[in-house]
Scaffold this motif. Structure first.
Motif, mmCIF file in Angstrom:
data_model
loop_
_atom_site.group_PDB
_atom_site.id
_atom_site.type_symbol
_atom_site.label_atom_id
_atom_site.label_comp_id
_atom_site.label_asym_id
_atom_site.label_seq_id
_atom_site.Cartn_x
_atom_site.Cartn_y
_atom_site.Cartn_z
ATOM 1 N N ARG A 14 6.585 -8.699 14.060
ATOM 2 C CA ARG A 14 6.878 -10.120 14.223
ATOM 3 C C ARG A 14 5.606 -10.892 14.621
ATOM 4 N NH1 ARG A 14 12.118 -10.799 17.392
ATOM 5 N NH2 ARG A 14 11.121 -8.930 18.108
ATOM 6 N N ALA A 15 4.795 -10.289 15.499
ATOM 7 C CA ALA A 15 3.541 -10.937 15.911
ATOM 8 C C ALA A 15 2.617 -11.117 14.713
ATOM 9 C CB ALA A 15 2.857 -10.116 16.997
ATOM 10 N N GLU A 21 1.703 -16.920 9.621
ATOM 11 C CA GLU A 21 2.202 -18.299 9.546
ATOM 12 C C GLU A 21 1.201 -19.271 10.151
ATOM 13 O OE1 GLU A 21 6.132 -18.913 11.139
ATOM 14 O OE2 GLU A 21 6.874 -17.076 10.195
ATOM 15 N N LEU A 22 0.634 -18.887 11.286
ATOM 16 C CA LEU A 22 -0.369 -19.736 11.933
ATOM 17 C C LEU A 22 -1.557 -19.959 11.017
ATOM 18 C CD1 LEU A 22 -1.428 -21.163 14.524
ATOM 19 C CD2 LEU A 22 -2.453 -18.964 15.132
ATOM 20 N N TYR A 29 -7.894 -21.103 12.187
ATOM 21 C CA TYR A 29 -7.683 -19.966 13.076
ATOM 22 C C TYR A 29 -8.100 -18.642 12.443
ATOM 23 C CZ TYR A 29 -5.324 -22.858 16.503
ATOM 24 O OH TYR A 29 -5.055 -23.803 17.444
ATOM 25 N N LYS A 30 -8.239 -18.613 11.129
ATOM 26 C CA LYS A 30 -8.705 -17.395 10.456
ATOM 27 C C LYS A 30 -10.137 -17.067 10.850
ATOM 28 C CE LYS A 30 -5.886 -17.593 6.288
ATOM 29 N NZ LYS A 30 -5.925 -17.674 4.820
#
Length: 68
Positions: A14-15, A21-22, A29-30
């Motif tokens: 899930r993380a 998704e983020l 954020y990548k």
């Protein structure tokens, strides 16, 4: 950054999905490098960190998040 996980852990899966998704919503954020470390495959290294639950995220030696 280091993220300790177990490949069959539902919370870790899930993380990873949330991280993906983020990245889709905020591509900047990548650029933050995260080393994903599978605990069972890197047990000796994982044992040098102070945590009990996965997923656990470290920035250097500072624990940022542990568990669900």
């Amino acid at each position: 950054m280091k993220l300790f996980y177990l490949k069959d852990c539902p919370h870790c899966i899930r993380a990873r999905n949330w991280m993906n998704e983020l990245y889709q919503e905020n591509p900047q954020y990548k650029d933050i490098p995260i080393e994903w470390i599978e605990e069972n495959e890197n047990w000796d290294y994982a044992n040098t960190f102070d945590y009990y639950y996965v997923p656990t995220l470290y920035d250097g030696d500072k624990k940022l998040h542990e568990g669900v």
